[in-house]
Design a protein around this motif. Structure first.
Motif, short mmCIF file in Angstrom:
data_model
loop_
_atom_site.label_atom_id
_atom_site.label_comp_id
_atom_site.label_asym_id
_atom_site.label_seq_id
_atom_site.Cartn_x
_atom_site.Cartn_y
_atom_site.Cartn_z
N ALA A 127 0.29 -1.31 -0.11
CA ALA A 127 -0.31 0.31 -0.02
C ALA A 127 0.81 1.37 -0.05
N ARG A 128 1.42 1.07 -0.35
CA ARG A 128 2.88 2.32 -0.51
C ARG A 128 2.03 3.66 -1.70
N ILE A 129 2.31 4.52 -0.84
CA ILE A 129 1.72 6.17 -1.20
C ILE A 129 3.24 6.96 -1.32
N GLY A 130 2.97 7.73 -2.41
CA GLY A 130 3.38 9.05 -2.72
C GLY A 130 3.59 10.08 -2.10
N ARG A 131 4.07 10.86 -1.67
CA ARG A 131 4.15 12.26 -1.00
C ARG A 131 3.15 12.91 -1.02
N SER A 132 2.65 13.43 -2.30
CA SER A 132 1.53 13.95 -2.45
C SER A 132 0.47 13.57 -2.02
N GLU A 133 0.43 12.09 -2.40
CA GLU A 133 -0.85 10.97 -2.26
C GLU A 133 -0.98 11.18 -0.59
N LEU A 134 0.01 11.52 0.52
CA LEU A 134 -0.02 11.20 1.43
C LEU A 134 -0.46 13.02 2.13
N LEU A 135 -0.43 14.28 1.83
CA LEU A 135 -0.16 14.78 1.63
C LEU A 135 -1.94 15.54 1.40
N ALA A 136 -1.92 14.60 0.15
CA ALA A 136 -3.69 14.38 0.44
C ALA A 136 -4.43 14.04 1.70
N TYR A 162 5.77 5.97 1.22
CA TYR A 162 5.27 5.70 3.16
C TYR A 162 4.80 4.59 3.27
N GLY A 163 4.04 3.68 3.95
CA GLY A 163 3.04 3.03 3.60
C GLY A 163 1.96 3.34 4.49
N ALA A 164 0.86 2.56 4.28
CA ALA A 164 -0.11 2.87 4.86
C ALA A 164 -0.17 3.62 5.97
N GLU A 165 0.66 3.12 7.42
CA GLU A 165 0.47 3.43 8.92
C GLU A 165 0.83 5.36 8.51
N ALA A 166 1.12 5.47 7.90
CA ALA A 166 2.25 7.13 7.71
C ALA A 166 0.92 7.92 7.57
N VAL A 167 0.09 7.63 6.65
CA VAL A 167 -1.50 8.56 6.95
C VAL A 167 -2.40 8.30 8.72
N THR A 168 -2.31 7.65 8.95
CA THR A 168 -2.49 7.33 10.43
C THR A 168 -2.08 8.40 10.52
N VAL A 169 -0.81 8.19 11.31
CA VAL A 169 0.78 9.21 11.62
C VAL A 169 0.20 9.95 11.63
N ALA A 170 0.26 10.31 10.57
CA ALA A 170 0.37 11.74 9.99
C ALA A 170 -1.38 13.04 11.00
N ARG A 171 -2.29 11.94 10.27
CA ARG A 171 -3.66 12.91 11.20
C ARG A 171 -3.92 12.96 12.55
N LEU A 172 -3.30 11.75 13.09
CA LEU A 172 -2.99 11.55 14.60
C LEU A 172 -2.55 13.34 14.84
N VAL A 173 -0.92 13.63 14.88
CA VAL A 173 -0.28 14.40 14.83
C VAL A 173 -1.28 15.57 14.26
N ALA A 174 -1.57 16.09 13.07
CA ALA A 174 -2.23 16.79 12.89
C ALA A 174 -3.57 17.25 13.73
N ASP A 175 -4.20 15.99 14.71
CA ASP A 175 -5.36 16.36 15.11
C ASP A 175 -4.85 16.79 16.48
N LEU A 176 -3.85 16.46 16.93
CA LEU A 176 -2.93 16.40 18.28
C LEU A 176 -2.23 18.29 18.27
N GLY A 177 -1.86 18.52 16.87
CA GLY A 177 -1.69 19.93 17.27
C GLY A 177 -2.34 20.87 17.37
N ARG A 178 -3.64 20.56 17.32
CA ARG A 178 -5.03 21.27 17.68
C ARG A 178 -5.20 21.97 18.43
N PHE A 179 -4.45 21.17 19.40
CA PHE A 179 -4.55 20.98 20.69
C PHE A 179 -3.47 21.92 21.56
N GLY A 180 -1.89 21.88 20.28
CA GLY A 180 -1.79 22.49 21.13
C GLY A 180 -0.40 21.97 21.45
#
Length: 247
Positions: A127-136, A162-180
């Motif tokens: 399930a490898r994806i490219g950088r632009s796909e991960l960003l989107a 990037y592996g499929a798990e990178a999407v999950t990690v990125a989303r979670l890091v972004a969500d935590l960022g919204r709390f400072g």
């Protein structure tokens, strides 16, 4: 080999007068064919809806022959075909409806980045994806991803994918960022995860070196089960420390 009749009661049921077994007895029956199966593994498959043993009024599990045979089917499909639990569940449900369905091919995938532990050993590679796909997929910017990579929170493969798990990690890091919570705050979380992974590796490493090919083949399934238990323990400990309920 497992000596369990294939006919009789359906999924999660036991015919009147049919002999039932405790989870410990089921474990002993399965051990010859599946030496790495554990009680926690059986319980995990129950929570995932793959098996539905009866319960006594006091809450003890009681397995009929059909339950044991279904459990063996699930374990065989994991061992021989490396199928995700979601695919196994759909396949068995189709059979229960009387549909003539072929066994899915090895490497069937779950949803990208669904955060589950039931993907096959090659899922992250397939399930490898490219950088632009991960960003989107994660809905983040180049600058955010660059910062997360600098802290090792998201790690690209050697080819830049990037592996499929990178999407999950990125989303979670972004969500935590919204709390400072910034990436520097999450270094402790990453370090804890790496220590937990090291503990899992200590258990799995001897299985990978085992002389028995079947035992070696179960190494990945064991690693995933241990990872799932580790994640659940971590969540429970955080919940206990904060004295809050997640439900």
């Amino acid at each position: 080999m497992l000596r369990t009749p294939t006919g009789g009661a359906g999924h999660g049921t036991a015919a009147a007068g049919e002999r039932t077994m405790s989870i410990g007895t089921v474990l002993l029956q399965l051990r010859d064919e599946f030496p790495e199966v554990t009680i926690s593994k059986i319980r995990f498959l129950e929570t995932e809806g793959l098996i539905e043993p009866q319960r006594t009024p006091s809450g003890y599990r009681k397995f009929g022959p059909a339950d044991v045979e279904r459990l063996a089917q699930v374990l065989r499909m994991q061992r021989d075909h490396y199928l995700p639990l979601k695919v196994i569940r759909e396949h068995l449900e189709a059979l229960a409806r009387g549909e003539q369905v072929a066994l899915p091919s090895q490497g069937a995938q779950g949803e990208l980045g669904d955060g589950s532990w039931d993907q096959d050993p090659g899922a992250a590679t397939a399930a490898r994806i490219g950088r632009s796909e991960l960003l989107a997929a994660a809905g983040v910017t180049e600058e955010q991803l660059d910062e997360w990579e600098s802290y090792g929170l998201v790690v690209p493969a050697s080819g830049g994918s990037y592996g499929a798990e990178a999407v999950t990690v990125a989303r979670l890091v972004a969500d935590l960022g919204r709390f400072g919570l910034e990436p520097r705050h999450l270094r402790a979380v990453k370090a804890a995860a790496e220590r937990e992974a090291g503990l899992v590796e200590q258990v799995v490493a001897p299985l990978r070196r085992h002389r028995n090919p079947q035992t070696r083949a179960h190494a990945e399934a064991t690693a995933k089960e241990l990872a799932e238990l580790s994640v659940r323990l971590h969540a429970a400990l955080v919940q206990s420390a904060l004295k809050v309920s997640f439900h």
